[in-house]
Design a protein around this motif. Sequence first.
Motif, PDB file in Angstrom:
ATOM      1  N   LYS A 135       9.692   2.051   3.329  1.00 21.85           N
ATOM      2  CA  LYS A 135       8.849   1.119   3.809  1.00 21.85           C
ATOM      3  C   LYS A 135       8.022   0.386   2.839  1.00 21.85           C
ATOM      4  O   LYS A 135       7.499   1.169   1.976  1.00 21.85           O
ATOM      5  CB  LYS A 135       7.835   1.365   4.956  1.00 21.85           C
ATOM      6  CG  LYS A 135       8.793   1.524   6.268  1.00 21.85           C
ATOM      7  CD  LYS A 135       7.740   1.175   7.336  1.00 21.85           C
ATOM      8  CE  LYS A 135       8.627   0.889   8.575  1.00 21.85           C
ATOM      9  NZ  LYS A 135       7.580   0.382   9.962  1.00 21.85           N
ATOM     10  N   PRO A 136       7.650  -1.007   2.843  1.00 24.44           N
ATOM     11  CA  PRO A 136       6.888  -1.589   2.117  1.00 24.44           C
ATOM     12  C   PRO A 136       5.577  -1.017   2.588  1.00 24.44           C
ATOM     13  O   PRO A 136       5.061  -1.000   3.819  1.00 24.44           O
ATOM     14  CB  PRO A 136       7.092  -3.116   2.221  1.00 24.44           C
ATOM     15  CG  PRO A 136       8.266  -3.211   3.080  1.00 24.44           C
ATOM     16  CD  PRO A 136       8.711  -1.698   4.039  1.00 24.44           C
ATOM     17  N   THR A 137       4.418  -1.052   1.417  1.00 23.05           N
ATOM     18  CA  THR A 137       3.394  -0.477   1.747  1.00 23.05           C
ATOM     19  C   THR A 137       2.253  -1.193   2.941  1.00 23.05           C
ATOM     20  O   THR A 137       1.758  -1.000   3.593  1.00 23.05           O
ATOM     21  CB  THR A 137       2.371  -0.489   0.497  1.00 23.05           C
ATOM     22  OG1 THR A 137       3.341  -0.156  -0.410  1.00 23.05           O
ATOM     23  CG2 THR A 137       1.258   0.538   0.470  1.00 23.05           C
ATOM     24  N   HIS A 138       2.761  -2.795   2.832  1.00 19.31           N
ATOM     25  CA  HIS A 138       2.061  -3.665   3.609  1.00 19.31           C
ATOM     26  C   HIS A 138       2.297  -3.553   5.184  1.00 19.31           C
ATOM     27  O   HIS A 138       1.568  -4.096   5.975  1.00 19.31           O
ATOM     28  CB  HIS A 138       1.926  -4.914   3.109  1.00 19.31           C
ATOM     29  CG  HIS A 138       3.245  -5.389   3.163  1.00 19.31           C
ATOM     30  ND1 HIS A 138       3.965  -6.051   4.038  1.00 19.31           N
ATOM     31  CD2 HIS A 138       4.099  -5.515   2.125  1.00 19.31           C
ATOM     32  CE1 HIS A 138       5.063  -6.365   3.721  1.00 19.31           C
ATOM     33  NE2 HIS A 138       5.309  -6.224   2.497  1.00 19.31           N
ATOM     34  N   CYS A 139       3.367  -2.647   5.296  1.00 17.10           N
ATOM     35  CA  CYS A 139       3.780  -2.854   6.825  1.00 17.10           C
ATOM     36  C   CYS A 139       3.230  -1.742   7.526  1.00 17.10           C
ATOM     37  O   CYS A 139       3.552  -1.398   8.768  1.00 17.10           O
ATOM     38  CB  CYS A 139       5.345  -2.667   7.043  1.00 17.10           C
ATOM     39  SG  CYS A 139       6.276  -4.165   6.458  1.00 17.10           S
ATOM     40  N   LYS A 194      -1.376   4.461   6.301  1.00 17.15           N
ATOM     41  CA  LYS A 194      -1.777   4.249   5.001  1.00 17.15           C
ATOM     42  C   LYS A 194      -2.773   5.284   4.509  1.00 17.15           C
ATOM     43  O   LYS A 194      -2.427   5.702   3.430  1.00 17.15           O
ATOM     44  CB  LYS A 194      -2.421   2.842   5.073  1.00 17.15           C
ATOM     45  CG  LYS A 194      -1.484   1.626   4.821  1.00 17.15           C
ATOM     46  CD  LYS A 194      -2.732   0.359   4.720  1.00 17.15           C
ATOM     47  CE  LYS A 194      -1.791  -0.903   4.673  1.00 17.15           C
ATOM     48  NZ  LYS A 194      -2.609  -2.002   5.105  1.00 17.15           N
TER      49      LYS A 194
END
Lengths: 239, 287
Positions: free
Chosen positions: B137-141, B147
């Motif tokens: 997954k992209p970190t910002h999702c 996180k």
Amino acid sequence: MYKLIFAIITLGVGLWANSVVTSLLIIVIMSWYTVRKGGIPLTIFIRLMMLPMAFLVIGVLIIGINVSEDINIFLAYIPVFGTHIGVSLSGLQHGIIIFFKSLAAVSCLYFLALNTPMVDILNTLARLKIPKLFIELMGLIYRFIFVLLETVDTMFTAQKSRMGYASFSSGYRSLAALAATLFVRSYKRAGDLYTALEARGYEEEINVLAEPFETGKTQYTGPIFINILLVLITLLFKT
Amino acid sequence: MDGNVIKARNLHYTYADGTQALKGVNIDIKKGKTTSILGGNGAGKSTLFLTFNGIHKPSSGEILYNGKPLEYTRDGLKELRSKVGIVFQDPDNQLFSASVYQDISFGPMNMKLPKDEVRRRVDLAMERTGVAHLKNKPTHCLSHGQKKRVALAGVLVMKPEVLVLDEPTAGLDPMGVSEIMVLLRDVQEELGLTIVIATHDIDLVPLYCDYVYVMDQGSILLGGTPKEIFSRPEMLRDVHLRLPRVGHLMEILKENDDFEFEETAVTISQARRELKKWRDMVTQSLR
Ligand SMILES: Nc1ncnc2c1ncn2[C@@H]1O[C@H](COP(=O)(O)OP(=O)(O)O)[C@@H](O)[C@H]1O
Ligand SMILES: [Mg+2]
């Protein structure tokens, strides 16, 4: 990797097709992929699409507006110094096609930029011997666009809920304050980020390990199928 | 060696703008235990933590790691930072990479470990913190809780001896809080880690911590086991802290309602024990 290929082929088809229908289809497909598969919030995606929209509108106006002595070609015009400036049908059509074609191209690029494979893009760039510093910067910018957008969003909402944009003058002031605060915050964030990187042993270079690639033939069938479909639709509408 | 991994003696630190954030801090961190630093906002907890891994160099005083003063040379700091891992309060400041996997690999890559070893460690760290399914997954999702876990994985992967967490539970829902605390306890048992936690969540302290230091305005006011600390509620109230809720209830019962307790109870299980003892005592005297 297959997303890179998907984006590039679709981009090519969109440019070749030169048709509003195809462009619209591409925009829809790319938006759908980016929002549903990439997990980008729809609001953020729309806002990102608005960005080039502003430039495009200006561009299309310039294309759509012609100068001619013959007033029959115009839909609407104003006389200026013995000649006429106005919007013509052919100019407008041309403009609209370009408008959607550009948006379709932008949506392809956003698809590329906003989906996970940013990581893959960076890897590919690294393999193409692009300077490391440049790639690191791209990665950081990519990551922090989202942090920044989130910050702007919360601050904007907070200002709105205190009537910050109720009138034109207060809106002007609020926006100025937002920009200033954003700058200060970004500066602080950069400092905090540096501290956090340092704590994990950062020295001059960002070294990370890419996850192992997984490639299969099935990954390519979807993109190719979609593009064949796009080409067929274009041909259908051309005739 | 006296069982303390980190010892700080008379630590002072002043920020560039003249803020005196630390004013003579003395603190001992016991090996293999969980120590919490309890203090309100601006007490100096984060600043103290950044002196532990040499990001901030104290203006006076000294820090001993395993009995040896910190060395502020390039190699010394590198060594120190691989042993003292900090999980920062805001994961957005810590996660810099576009992908979860890459972000976690950052620390061990800096330690110049061979790639196979890095991969093994990253997989293990993701497993431990329960983020393996987020690897692509992209970190910002990610959600805030996710996180935080990824940030934790990014530090655990370096196999530190001391794990320092700045407000690990801030911004999490009640489930998230207990999940992360249980996770920390499991990791500690498995790896024999020393854990240091900054928090103002008082109810956590008696449940998960072996030692507590109370910090206010750049100095340590008192330290000891949770029991010792919470038997002095006046001191806590002086620095805008309070007893754990249960402890407060027990205090009121004792002082206003003539209950008699042998020991101060600050957790639900302790309170239950004391109340049962009291009940048995009363039924016995009635007989
Ligand atoms: N970068 C900085 N520059 C100047 N002052 C700071 C900075 N960071 C923290 N401070 C000040 O140092 C004091 C302690 O802050 P901090 O260590 O963050 O406290 P805590 O983590 O306990 O909330 C506060 O008064 C704060 O305003
Ligand atoms: Mg803090």
